[in-house]
Design a protein around this motif. Structure first.
Motif, PDB file in Angstrom:
ATOM      1  N   UNK A  90       5.889   5.048   9.214  1.00  0.00           N
ATOM      2  CA  UNK A  90       6.371   4.696   7.917  1.00  0.00           C
ATOM      3  C   UNK A  90       7.374   5.106   7.127  1.00  0.00           C
ATOM      4  N   UNK A  91       7.857   4.295   6.286  1.00  0.00           N
ATOM      5  CA  UNK A  91       9.123   5.111   5.335  1.00  0.00           C
ATOM      6  C   UNK A  91       8.417   6.035   4.330  1.00  0.00           C
ATOM      7  N   UNK A  92       9.313   7.036   4.384  1.00  0.00           N
ATOM      8  CA  UNK A  92       9.018   8.220   3.443  1.00  0.00           C
ATOM      9  C   UNK A  92      10.124   8.400   2.250  1.00  0.00           C
ATOM     10  N   UNK A  93       9.487   8.604   1.072  1.00  0.00           N
ATOM     11  CA  UNK A  93      10.405   8.754   0.038  1.00  0.00           C
ATOM     12  C   UNK A  93      10.127   9.971  -0.443  1.00  0.00           C
ATOM     13  N   UNK A  95       0.701  -1.295   0.028  1.00  0.00           N
ATOM     14  CA  UNK A  95       0.070   0.066  -0.012  1.00  0.00           C
ATOM     15  C   UNK A  95       0.863   1.280  -0.217  1.00  0.00           C
ATOM     16  N   UNK A  96       0.841   2.129  -1.253  1.00  0.00           N
ATOM     17  CA  UNK A  96       1.398   3.432  -1.218  1.00  0.00           C
ATOM     18  C   UNK A  96       0.718   4.220  -1.109  1.00  0.00           C
ATOM     19  N   UNK A 150       1.656   1.510   3.905  1.00  0.00           N
ATOM     20  CA  UNK A 150       3.048   0.958   3.899  1.00  0.00           C
ATOM     21  C   UNK A 150       4.216   1.738   3.826  1.00  0.00           C
ATOM     22  N   UNK A 151       4.075   2.540   2.520  1.00  0.00           N
ATOM     23  CA  UNK A 151       5.224   3.382   2.382  1.00  0.00           C
ATOM     24  C   UNK A 151       4.452   4.809   2.020  1.00  0.00           C
ATOM     25  N   UNK A 152       5.128   5.991   2.189  1.00  0.00           N
ATOM     26  CA  UNK A 152       4.475   7.035   1.950  1.00  0.00           C
ATOM     27  C   UNK A 152       5.480   8.029   1.010  1.00  0.00           C
ATOM     28  N   UNK A 183       9.355  -1.359  -2.443  1.00  0.00           N
ATOM     29  CA  UNK A 183       9.258  -2.599  -1.521  1.00  0.00           C
ATOM     30  C   UNK A 183      10.578  -2.774  -0.692  1.00  0.00           C
ATOM     31  N   UNK A 184      11.528  -2.237  -1.125  1.00  0.00           N
ATOM     32  CA  UNK A 184      12.748  -2.332  -0.206  1.00  0.00           C
ATOM     33  C   UNK A 184      12.796  -1.301   1.072  1.00  0.00           C
ATOM     34  N   UNK A 185      12.065   0.266   0.692  1.00  0.00           N
ATOM     35  CA  UNK A 185      11.860   0.858   1.672  1.00  0.00           C
ATOM     36  C   UNK A 185      11.182   0.075   3.007  1.00  0.00           C
ATOM     37  N   UNK A 186      10.270  -0.769   2.684  1.00  0.00           N
ATOM     38  CA  UNK A 186       9.493  -1.413   3.798  1.00  0.00           C
ATOM     39  C   UNK A 186      10.335  -2.558   4.411  1.00  0.00           C
TER      40      UNK A 186
END
Length: 399
Positions: A172-175, A93-94, A144-146, A394-397
């Motif tokens: 959660x991971x932030x890109x 979930x992005x 799951x990722x922002x 995916x790697x961010x999670x």
């Protein structure tokens, strides 16, 4: 399938989305009938935010920007959250944060994830979210990722600055962190890349209109209004008189000015590469060629010239072994200095062979909607980028 059946099929969707609408426009489909159908849909149900947002996109694609943004505002007032259609099974979930605005206001992440295994939700951030303590955190859907899709601009700067402290300790991971995006103004990008080895980026300076002294420049120069994109009101000035006439015809208060670098090749053509850096890896998304120094892919005549397409195909096929390898140090410097997980570069080479940077930005559009009969070489290369983007998420999670 007839055009009417295709229209009926689209209208059955809760939300059509940018990818499908831009694909239709890109292939020359008249969107007027779809626009009228969406108007009828919203008249029957004025609270249908999905239809309002689709209608706004149709109007933008047809050049009705002001009306489109008014309708977009109506949609956002009803609903901030939009689930982007995806035909594939999803396991990640992005959440992409967007700002209100035209098609240049945000990273067009939908194109990157069209056939992915990602559930993409877009959420519009507006100033009123920051007026009540905790409202921003409470309103965001599960993810799951922002990914911060809000592009750098004068209008968006306040949003980016307010988001930075909120996302600094996000659970959660932030890109694409907002404070890094905020550094990508045309003059700010020059400062970021100042003295970086292996590249040339002409120094861009921001001027208020009353600060411009037409006799103070070494010509030729290029000039554009602050916040202009896609070559709008961008021009080359060869002398003071030309600059004076340009300013007399403009209504803006501030402009970016930079020296013009002649990058014409020996065959008389200018070449512009669009390169995306995804987790630091370089991907060539298109190469446009033109006899004019100001190149845009859509006006470079690529669809009409088989020789140009053959050169682009060769450049894409050999990119990793040639252009990317030659300028690997420069691309690495851009990745490190911008601090962005995903960023685009419009560039060329100087006549001496250095990487010539025109612009770096997080909102450059890349896609796989070109006609396959004319551009059969593109899908595999674009899918390679799309796969890398999904892999980065995916790697961010930690997967």
């Amino acid at each position: 399938m007839t055009e009417q059946l295709a229209l009926d099929e689209l209208l059955q969707k809760d939300f059509i989305g940018l990818v499908e609408l831009m694909r239709l426009a890109h292939h020359g489909v008249d969107l007027s009938a779809l626009g009228q159908a969406l108007i009828q849909k919203t008249m029957k149900n004025p609270d249908d935010a999905n239809a309002l947002l689709d209608l706004s996109t149709v109007l933008q694609l047809r050049g009705n920007r002001e009306v489109a943004l008014q309708i977009q505002a109506q949609a956002i007032a009803l609903q901030r959250e939009y689930r982007v259609p995806n035909s594939s099974s999803t396991h990640l979930r992005v959440l992409a944060l967007l700002s209100a605005g035209d098609l240049m206001a945000n990273t067009p992440i939908e194109f990157l994830l069209e056939h992915s295994h990602v559930a993409l939700t877009q959420f519009f951030v507006t100033e009123d979210l920051f007026t009540v303590a905790g409202a921003f955190n409470e309103d965001l859907p599960e993810h799951d990722v922002l990914f911060v899709a809000i592009a750098e601009s004068e209008v968006n700067l306040s949003l980016l600055n307010q988001l930075a402290p909120l996302l600094a300790k996000w659970s959660k991971p932030v890109l694409n962190k907002p404070e890094r995006i905020a550094l990508l103004s045309r003059d700010g990008a020059c400062k970021l890349l100042e003295n970086a080895a292996g590249m040339v980026m002409p120094t861009t300076i921001r001027y208020a209109v009353d600060e411009i002294e037409v006799g103070a420049f070494s010509y030729p120069i290029i000039i554009r209004p602050v916040d202009s994109h896609a070559g709008h009101d961008l021009d080359k000035m060869d002398n003071a008189e030309a600059l004076r006439h340009y300013l007399d015809a403009q209504h803006g208060d501030e402009f970016f000015i930079a020296p013009f670098v002649d990058y014409k090749n020996s065959d008389g053509l200018y070449r512009k590469y669009r390169v995306m850096l995804c987790a630091g890896e370089a991907f060539l998304c298109h190469l446009a060629m033109s006899t004019h120094w100001m190149i845009h892919y859509l006006n470079a005549g690529m669809a009409d010239d088989a020789q140009k397409r053959a050169e682009e195909a060769q450049a894409m096929n050999a990119f990793k072994q040639t252009f990317a390898k030659k300028h690997a140090g420069a691309f690495q410097s851009i990745y490190e200095r911008t601090g962005l997980d995903y960023v685009g570069i419009d560039c060329s080479e100087t006549q001496e062979g250095q990487l010539l940077i025109f612009e770096i930005d997080s909102c450059m559009i890349v896609h796989a909607i070109d006609p396959v009969d004319l551009f059969p070489y593109k899908p595999v290369h674009m899918q390679t980028l799309f796969n890398a983007f999904e892999s980065m998420l995916n790697k961010a999670t930690g997967e």
